[in-house]
Design an enzyme around this catalytic site. Structure first.
Site, short mmCIF file in Angstrom:
data_model
loop_
_atom_site.label_atom_id
_atom_site.label_comp_id
_atom_site.label_asym_id
_atom_site.label_seq_id
_atom_site.Cartn_x
_atom_site.Cartn_y
_atom_site.Cartn_z
N VAL A 146 56.63 107.99 33.68
CA VAL A 146 57.15 109.18 32.77
C VAL A 146 58.00 110.39 33.56
CG1 VAL A 146 56.68 110.57 30.84
CG2 VAL A 146 55.45 108.26 31.06
N GLY A 147 56.87 110.86 34.17
CA GLY A 147 57.23 112.20 35.09
C GLY A 147 58.36 112.11 35.80
N LYS A 204 46.13 97.00 18.15
CA LYS A 204 45.48 97.31 19.80
C LYS A 204 44.69 95.98 19.88
CE LYS A 204 46.22 100.07 23.46
NZ LYS A 204 47.22 100.71 23.58
N GLY A 242 52.36 114.71 37.25
CA GLY A 242 52.53 113.31 37.18
C GLY A 242 53.80 112.98 37.65
N GLY A 293 54.73 109.69 38.05
CA GLY A 293 54.75 108.09 37.85
C GLY A 293 56.05 107.88 36.94
P1 NAD Z 1 51.90 106.35 36.04
O1 NAD Z 1 50.64 105.73 36.67
O2 NAD Z 1 52.98 105.54 36.45
O3 NAD Z 1 52.03 107.90 36.73
C1 NAD Z 1 51.01 108.77 36.62
C2 NAD Z 1 51.06 109.94 37.41
O4 NAD Z 1 50.16 110.94 37.26
C3 NAD Z 1 51.04 109.52 39.17
O5 NAD Z 1 51.99 110.22 40.01
C4 NAD Z 1 49.59 110.05 39.30
O6 NAD Z 1 49.52 110.41 40.75
C5 NAD Z 1 49.46 111.36 38.57
N1 NAD Z 1 48.20 111.85 38.38
C6 NAD Z 1 47.09 111.17 38.06
N2 NAD Z 1 46.19 112.14 37.97
C7 NAD Z 1 46.72 113.27 38.24
C8 NAD Z 1 46.35 114.63 38.34
N3 NAD Z 1 44.68 114.89 37.95
N4 NAD Z 1 46.99 115.67 38.47
C9 NAD Z 1 48.46 115.35 38.63
N5 NAD Z 1 49.11 114.20 38.54
C10 NAD Z 1 48.02 113.30 38.55
O7 NAD Z 1 51.79 106.43 34.73
P2 NAD Z 1 52.72 106.74 33.47
O8 NAD Z 1 53.19 105.42 33.01
O9 NAD Z 1 53.81 107.73 34.09
O10 NAD Z 1 51.77 107.25 32.16
C11 NAD Z 1 51.68 108.68 32.29
C12 NAD Z 1 51.14 109.11 31.03
O11 NAD Z 1 51.98 108.84 29.93
C13 NAD Z 1 49.64 108.53 30.56
O12 NAD Z 1 48.96 109.15 29.71
C14 NAD Z 1 50.44 107.05 29.67
O13 NAD Z 1 49.48 106.74 28.58
C15 NAD Z 1 51.71 108.20 28.97
N6 NAD Z 1 52.57 107.40 28.32
C16 NAD Z 1 53.36 106.32 29.19
C17 NAD Z 1 54.50 105.54 28.70
C18 NAD Z 1 55.34 104.89 29.58
O14 NAD Z 1 56.51 104.61 28.96
N7 NAD Z 1 55.01 104.60 30.62
C19 NAD Z 1 55.02 105.85 27.05
C20 NAD Z 1 53.91 106.85 26.70
C21 NAD Z 1 52.92 107.37 26.96
#
Ligand code: NAD
Length: 369
Positions: A180-181, A76, A176, A178
């Site tokens: 992932v979700g 990292k 979430g 975003g």
């Molecule tokens: P993102 O920023 O695209 O989406 C995050 C979502 O979470 C947004 O909709 C935001 O509004 C929501 N959110 C934030 N705070 C919140 C709360 N208190 N209650 C409810 N919703 C809330 O991020 P992402 O890329 O989807 O990543 C989400 C998580 O998954 C992070 O922990 C990231 O490290 C992890 N992750 C992501 C990936 C990837 O491929 N993007 C891979 C492995 C792990």
């Protein structure tokens, strides 16, 4: 212990401090372990990064890459700077960082908080080594294709023998909406699941009869917040309500520590698939395990992104990435849940054990272990 960070038989193997007065670059690279191959790990840019954080994240990448069965170790890097600086300044800083790593062949940078595919293109331009590149440079846009969401679906399917919950007809809640979700929700809905609750940072929206995921995707794509979402029979609640909503499968895909001792007692789901990194405290995971709720740990369930990055690094295509994600995550979930059952361990303990074993075995093939 070296410089205040703890060391063990895995690493860290190298810690590099970078300081250049012009253009005011302060950065740290931690290469935790390279037994299985060059370390892959993100470049985080933020004003408050520390060596300790960098070392912890590098170790997490060692375990994640090993658990995913990738020919890569973990590393990292952190750059101490404000990521919202003007683009020209940012390019100068990232290029200077990349130049300093010209000879560090055993670290492959990827995007993380504060950096993106354009930043990786600059790193690649300087060194010929980076993942998470733009499509034009052979990159596979992992967030656009929903790499991590695909892996979550595979994890649920592989867990069916241990959870007795099939996707078809299952009630799903996703924290979430975003990268992932939203993909997890839409892939599961396409396979016949009923998405009954989703949230973003503004609100949770719930409908026990099932939300219209396609409508939610359009709504969010327009830049709206869920607090403003209105639909037939849709109830709006505070953001945290999604966690304790009535569902069969809960996918926390937003923030760390969403599930703690405070709310664990009210969780209704029988299966929790961790999309976010460390979305539950270890005490909460233990409480869930003791009452028979199955938890698929983060670095097993959300490895889709890093598997995709590895396929990109080795010159593979998008469809190879998707089939690799499916194959590796199914296999790992099955191994971890079987080991947890046989040895009466938390799935996380089984996963860490499996990953450490793979790293140690890989190191027996290296001259300097
Ligand atoms: P993102 O920023 O695209 O989406 C995050 C979502 O979470 C947004 O909709 C935001 O509004 C929501 N959110 C934030 N705070 C919140 C709360 N208190 N209650 C409810 N919703 C809330 O991020 P992402 O890329 O989807 O990543 C989400 C998580 O998954 C992070 O922990 C990231 O490290 C992890 N992750 C992501 C990936 C990837 O491929 N993007 C891979 C492995 C792990």
């Amino acid at each position: 212990m070296i410089n205040g960070i703890s060391t063990d038989e895995l690493g860290p193997q190298k810690v590099i401090y970078i300081h250049k007065p012009e253009p005011a670059l302060e950065a740290i690279v931690v290469i935790d372990n390279i037994a299985a191959g060059p370390a892959i790990g993100g470049v985080r840019m933020s004003g408050d990064v520390t060596l300790e954080e960098c070392a912890r994240l590098a170790r997490a990448m060692t375990l994640k890459n090993a658990a995913a069965g990738l020919p890569h170790g973990g590393g990292k890097s952190v750059i101490k700077a404000d990521p919202s600086m003007p683009r020209v300044e940012k390019a100068k800083l990232i290029r200077a960082f990349a130049q300093a790593l010209l000879d560090v062949q055993d670290y492959v940078p990827g995007p993380d908080m504060g950096t993106n595919e354009e930043a990786m293109a600059w790193v690649y331009d300087e060194t010929g080594r980076a993942v998470g590149l733009p499509r034009e440079l052979g990159g596979i846009p992992l967030d656009e294709i929903g790499a991590t969401g695909h892996g979550i679906v595979s994890a649920i399917e592989a867990a069916e023998n241990y959870s007795s919950i099939g996707i078809k007809g299952a009630r799903i809640a996703v924290q979430g909406f975003g990268a992932v979700g939203k993909h997890a929700a839409s892939f599961l809905a396409a396979k016949g699941a009923k998405v009954v609750a989703v949230s973003d940072s503004s609100a949770s929206v719930l409908n026990p009869a099932g939300l219209n995921v396609a409508e939610l995707l359009i709504f969010k794509k327009a830049g709206e917040k869920l607090i403003g979402f209105a639909g037939k029979d849709v109830e709006t609640a505070p953001p945290e309500a999604v966690i304790t909503s009535s569902c069969d499968i809960l996918i926390p895909a937003a923030r760390p520590d969403a599930i703690t001792e405070k709310n664990v007692g009210q969780i209704k789901a029988n299966l929790i698939v961790e999309g976010a990194n460390i979305p539950a405290t270890i005490e909460a995971e233990r409480a869930l395990h003791e009452r028979g709720t199955l938890v698929i740990p983060d670095f097993i369930a959300n490895a889709g992104g890093v598997i995709c990055a590895s396929v990109e690094y080795h010159g593979g295509t998008e469809s190879q990435a998707l089939s690799n994600i499916d194959e590796k995550i199914r296999c790992n979930v099955t191994q971890v849940l079987r080991m947890a059952q046989v040895e009466n361990l938390l799935p996380r303990q089984a996963a860490v054990g499996l990953a450490r074993e793979r790293v140690l075995k890989a190191s027996t093939f290296r001259r300097f272990g």
